[in-house]
Write a protein that holds these residues in place. Structure first.
Motif, mmCIF file in Angstrom:
data_model
loop_
_atom_site.group_PDB
_atom_site.id
_atom_site.type_symbol
_atom_site.label_atom_id
_atom_site.label_comp_id
_atom_site.label_asym_id
_atom_site.label_seq_id
_atom_site.Cartn_x
_atom_site.Cartn_y
_atom_site.Cartn_z
ATOM 1 N N SER A 69 -4.366 -14.956 9.923
ATOM 2 C CA SER A 69 -3.565 -15.371 10.856
ATOM 3 C C SER A 69 -2.129 -15.592 10.129
ATOM 4 O O SER A 69 -1.110 -14.794 10.615
ATOM 5 N N ASP A 70 -1.981 -15.877 9.078
ATOM 6 C CA ASP A 70 -0.488 -15.979 8.178
ATOM 7 C C ASP A 70 -0.258 -14.575 7.930
ATOM 8 O O ASP A 70 0.945 -14.393 8.137
ATOM 9 N N ALA A 71 -0.861 -13.641 7.692
ATOM 10 C CA ALA A 71 -0.638 -12.219 7.436
ATOM 11 C C ALA A 71 -0.002 -11.361 8.460
ATOM 12 O O ALA A 71 1.180 -10.882 8.445
ATOM 13 N N LEU A 72 -0.676 -11.805 9.812
ATOM 14 C CA LEU A 72 -0.486 -10.960 11.000
ATOM 15 C C LEU A 72 1.086 -11.804 11.534
ATOM 16 O O LEU A 72 1.833 -10.803 12.068
ATOM 17 N N GLN A 73 1.177 -12.918 11.322
ATOM 18 C CA GLN A 73 2.260 -13.620 11.668
ATOM 19 C C GLN A 73 3.628 -13.167 10.856
ATOM 20 O O GLN A 73 4.693 -13.029 11.477
ATOM 21 N N LEU A 74 3.237 -13.024 9.624
ATOM 22 C CA LEU A 74 4.334 -12.454 8.590
ATOM 23 C C LEU A 74 4.634 -11.011 9.064
ATOM 24 O O LEU A 74 5.953 -10.625 9.042
ATOM 25 N N ALA A 75 3.686 -10.350 9.310
ATOM 26 C CA ALA A 75 4.012 -8.784 9.747
ATOM 27 C C ALA A 75 4.710 -8.843 11.064
ATOM 28 O O ALA A 75 5.594 -7.810 11.243
ATOM 29 N N ASP A 76 4.241 -9.733 11.937
ATOM 30 C CA ASP A 76 5.163 -9.879 13.284
ATOM 31 C C ASP A 76 6.669 -10.024 13.098
ATOM 32 O O ASP A 76 7.445 -9.347 13.641
ATOM 33 N N LYS A 77 6.918 -10.874 12.149
ATOM 34 C CA LYS A 77 8.298 -11.111 11.876
ATOM 35 C C LYS A 77 9.108 -10.141 11.125
ATOM 36 O O LYS A 77 10.173 -9.515 11.485
ATOM 37 N N LEU A 78 8.377 -9.216 10.140
ATOM 38 C CA LEU A 78 8.818 -8.380 9.333
ATOM 39 C C LEU A 78 9.000 -7.094 10.262
ATOM 40 O O LEU A 78 10.175 -6.493 10.290
ATOM 41 N N GLY A 79 8.285 -6.848 11.122
ATOM 42 C CA GLY A 79 8.342 -5.801 11.983
ATOM 43 C C GLY A 79 9.175 -5.686 12.958
ATOM 44 O O GLY A 79 10.129 -4.981 13.306
ATOM 45 N N ASN A 80 9.490 -6.946 13.543
ATOM 46 C CA ASN A 80 10.475 -7.400 14.495
ATOM 47 C C ASN A 80 11.996 -7.172 13.906
ATOM 48 O O ASN A 80 12.801 -6.225 14.542
ATOM 49 N N TYR A 81 12.254 -7.687 12.684
ATOM 50 C CA TYR A 81 13.442 -7.512 12.086
ATOM 51 C C TYR A 81 13.796 -6.170 11.841
ATOM 52 O O TYR A 81 14.704 -5.435 12.068
ATOM 53 N N ALA A 82 12.764 -5.226 11.292
ATOM 54 C CA ALA A 82 12.915 -3.762 10.904
ATOM 55 C C ALA A 82 13.197 -3.059 12.182
ATOM 56 O O ALA A 82 14.223 -2.170 12.243
ATOM 57 N N PHE A 83 12.379 -3.470 13.340
ATOM 58 C CA PHE A 83 12.710 -2.478 14.507
ATOM 59 C C PHE A 83 14.110 -2.735 15.211
ATOM 60 O O PHE A 83 14.665 -1.998 15.590
ATOM 61 N N LEU A 84 14.493 -4.036 15.228
ATOM 62 C CA LEU A 84 15.633 -4.233 15.656
ATOM 63 C C LEU A 84 16.905 -3.598 14.884
ATOM 64 O O LEU A 84 17.959 -3.260 15.349
ATOM 65 N N ARG A 98 13.726 1.004 5.946
ATOM 66 C CA ARG A 98 13.072 -0.273 5.846
ATOM 67 C C ARG A 98 11.949 -0.156 6.918
ATOM 68 O O ARG A 98 10.836 -0.726 6.524
ATOM 69 N N LEU A 99 12.289 0.564 7.986
ATOM 70 C CA LEU A 99 11.066 0.438 9.173
ATOM 71 C C LEU A 99 10.001 1.174 8.682
ATOM 72 O O LEU A 99 8.820 1.128 8.682
ATOM 73 N N GLY A 100 10.167 2.427 7.802
ATOM 74 C CA GLY A 100 9.069 3.228 7.187
ATOM 75 C C GLY A 100 8.397 2.579 6.305
ATOM 76 O O GLY A 100 7.111 2.381 6.152
ATOM 77 N N ARG A 101 9.063 1.551 5.609
ATOM 78 C CA ARG A 101 8.334 0.853 4.471
ATOM 79 C C ARG A 101 7.473 -0.257 5.077
ATOM 80 O O ARG A 101 6.233 -0.488 4.566
ATOM 81 N N PHE A 102 7.994 -0.902 6.141
ATOM 82 C CA PHE A 102 7.179 -1.761 6.875
ATOM 83 C C PHE A 102 5.831 -1.131 7.397
ATOM 84 O O PHE A 102 4.885 -1.490 7.348
ATOM 85 N N MET A 103 5.991 0.157 8.102
ATOM 86 C CA MET A 103 4.858 0.835 8.694
ATOM 87 C C MET A 103 3.833 1.153 7.637
ATOM 88 O O MET A 103 2.479 1.118 7.797
ATOM 89 N N MET A 104 4.468 1.643 6.507
ATOM 90 C CA MET A 104 3.372 1.959 5.310
ATOM 91 C C MET A 104 2.562 0.772 4.922
ATOM 92 O O MET A 104 1.288 0.622 4.607
ATOM 93 N N ALA A 105 3.275 -0.405 4.608
ATOM 94 C CA ALA A 105 2.715 -1.519 4.292
ATOM 95 C C ALA A 105 1.563 -2.143 5.288
ATOM 96 O O ALA A 105 0.547 -2.553 4.924
ATOM 97 N N ALA A 106 2.153 -1.952 6.665
ATOM 98 C CA ALA A 106 1.096 -2.418 7.565
ATOM 99 C C ALA A 106 -0.186 -1.563 7.905
ATOM 100 O O ALA A 106 -1.071 -2.055 7.780
#
Length: 602
Positions: A69-84, A98-106
């Motif tokens: 849950s903690d990992a998914l919540q952090l991903a939710d926050k990271l992805g939203n910032y990068a997308f915005l 930034r968004l590309g790095r997040f997608m790769m990590a996710a």
């Protein structure tokens, strides 16, 4: 702020931008959080042996769920910032990176922990149910209940891995359709009084709204002429998509493709059938509307290329952004002080990226996560009254997200698509009611009524017609009938005649509309637009004419998030989507607007 030129992102005043500090203080903090997220799979995987063991303990299971849950919540926050950040300036390479790095990590995270959900579903149901009664599992109970509900349709680990590996290939029909129609197609140009204009998927609607009928006809003929040239290829792509839906349902053991798509939200198939049947029984107001359109446009015959031109042209009304927020606040007063204060404060202080800039994504959206503000992207124009409604609409989404996040644990805060359009169109209806009540200008009143009629038509009637077509095409494949271009055209033309009624004269290519709708590649999605607006209109009427109880019922819906299935959440709000009543009321609302338009325009 009235723009005379489109500024670069760097030239946009900070007060006109969203304030993303509720997510991260800046890019450096985001980078640190991404590094933290990259190590989160390891924390989950250390529980693997104990979760897979027949001697699994509730302590280990709770620890694993907490790490997940903690990992998914952090991903939710990271992805939203990068997308915005990317949405605000898609020309900035740092935003893309930034968004590309997040997608790769996710993606790496998902692959690394893909064992977890099947492992949870393999835990004995009796054991799971006993654990879910423990306080330590309170934050995960609803998520686990929904996971267990899917268990009958989950295959073995080997089969699930095969299906997962095929998931990307299954996107081929949709991807090929998108590339073919958006990139490869050359629709040519259209002659307009202002000169030649390129015709594309993007400019299609604008050209079809042109008051010059010759422009509309040329646009229509060239647009559908291009589809006609490639009709067999597109039919094959759509048939492939439907065949995949049917195959997936059979592989997993569902009774039909439609049953498979409705099952996760626990929406009975009768809801779908009631929608179609009720709209079918209330087509008279729609046919009356098209008769009105023919008279107002002074046409000898109404043709299919005459349906998008506005009945009433855009009115000249200058509404600065701050004034729009004030107007929305007044319109939403039936929802009470907390709601109005929260939304107006948010719209004025950091939720919204207000105006167009170079590289910014077009249109509008709301992007609310569990942490941070429920952000809104706008391209607000002060001289376009429609943008006031758009701001209210996205504000409705954001307030739904705001209440959901504040009243639910992370693993059950997110509401379904079935519910998503309710809060947004609810706000639009209240703004429509307020403006109609407070205006003395007959032109504005006519514009408001015509625009509202167009919105309900497009969302209720048109999406129901699409839903009926989707149901028919899947049923045909399930009964062994191949989807050839001739079959698709015949079925769609029959629906066109039924929904548009006796006033409409169709072109030879009109039935090709059935193979150009992108949403059809995401099966059994469009009906949610129709149920959503039906629910929102019923709830708006209930709140406006009711009292504190009716308002509190609506707030119970907004606060539900993902803690309830959508039919149950809406029933608590005061509307039963398993009955025909909300759809009948929506058709009745449309009928009343048509009557008002007849009085004004004829």
């Amino acid at each position: 702020m009235k723009q005379t030129a489109i500024p670069n992102r760097s030239e946009v005043a900070p007060g006109d931008q969203w304030n993303l500090s509720s997510l991260f203080a800046g890019d450096n903090e985001w980078n640190s959080a991404l590094e933290q997220f990259s190590g989160s799979a390891e924390k989950i995987n250390k529980f693997r042996d104990s979760i897979l063991s027949p001697d699994i303990t509730p302590e280990d299971f709770a620890g694993c769920l907490k790490a997940y849950s903690d990992a998914l919540q952090l991903a939710d926050k990271l992805g939203n910032y990068a997308f915005l950040k990317k949405s605000a300036d898609e020309g900035d390479s740092e935003n893309l990176d930034r968004l590309g790095r997040f997608m790769m990590a996710a993606s790496s995270f998902e692959a690394s922990v893909s064992w977890l959900v099947p492992a949870i579903q393999n835990i004995s149901e009796d054991t799971m149910k006993s654990w879910m009664e423990m306080p330590r599992f309170a934050d995960y109970r609803i998520w686990l209940e929904k996971l267990l509900r899917m268990k009958p349709y989950i295959l073995g680990e080997k089969e699930e891995r095969i299906l997962a590996l095929l998931s990307e290939a299954h996107q081929t029909p949709q991807s090929a359709f998108s590339v073919l129609t958006n990139v490869d197609f050359d629709f040519g140009t259209v002659k307009t009084p202002e000169g030649d204009r390129p015709l594309s998927q993007t400019t299609w609607s604008m050209l079809m709204e042109n008051r010059d009928r010759s422009v509309r006809k040329e646009t229509y003929d060239k647009f559908y002429g291009t589809f006609d040239t490639h009709k067999n290829t597109i039919a094959a792509l759509y048939a492939g998509s439907v065949n995949q839906d049917v195959a997936a349902a059979r592989i997993r053991g569902y009774s039909s493709a439609r049953a498979m798509e409705l099952f996760p939200d626990r929406v009975p198939e009768t809801v779908y059938d009631n929608l179609v049947a009720t709209v079918r029984a209330n087509l008279a107001p729609l046919h009356r509307y098209y008769s009105l359109r023919k008279k107002v446009l002074k046409l000898n015959e109404l043709r299919h290329y005459d349906v998008l031109v506005p009945l009433v042209g855009e009115v000249k009304k200058h509404t600065p952004y701050d004034e729009a927020v004030s107007l929305i606040g007044e319109a939403l007063k039936p929802l009470g002080n907390e709601y109005v204060k929260t939304i107006t404060d948010g719209l004025l202080n950091g939720w919204v990226d207000r105006y167009e800039n170079k590289g910014k994504r077009s249109g509008a959206f709301s992007s609310g996560g569990y942490e941070g503000s429920p952000y809104i992207l706008m391209n607000y124009k002060e001289d376009v009254l429609r943008d006031v409604f758009t701001l209210a609409h996205e504000g409705g989404h954001s307030m739904h997200s705001w209440y959901s996040a504040k009243n639910n644990p992370f693993m059950s805060y997110n509401y379904t698509i079935f519910e998503a359009e309710v809060a947004s169109t609810f706000n639009e209806d209240l703004v429509f009611r307020y403006l109609l009540k407070t205006t003395d200008d007959p032109k504005i009143k006519a514009y408001l009524l015509a625009s509202r009629a167009g919105d309900i038509l497009a969302t209720l009637y048109r999406q129901t017609m699409f839903a009926e077509f989707e149901s028919k095409t899947h049923e045909m494949v399930e009964s062994g009938i191949p989807l050839t271009i001739d079959v698709l055209r015949r079925e769609y033309r029959d629906l066109l005649k039924i929904y548009f009624g006796p006033e409409m004269i169709f072109e030879e290519t009109s039935d090709l509309e059935g193979i150009r709708i992108p949403h059809f590649y995401n099966a059994f999605y469009v009906y949610k637009y129709a149920t959503g607006i039906s629910a929102s209109l019923a709830l708006a009427e209930r709140v406006v004419t009711g009292g504190e109880k009716e308002r509190n019922d609506y707030f119970a819906f907004l606060k539900s998030g993902g803690s309830r299935y959508p039919i149950e959440a809406l029933r608590i709000a005061g509307v039963d989507m398993e009955s025909a009543a909300p759809v009948e009321a929506a058709c009745g609302a449309f009928s009343g607007i048509v009557e008002e338009l007849e009085k004004i325009l004829l």
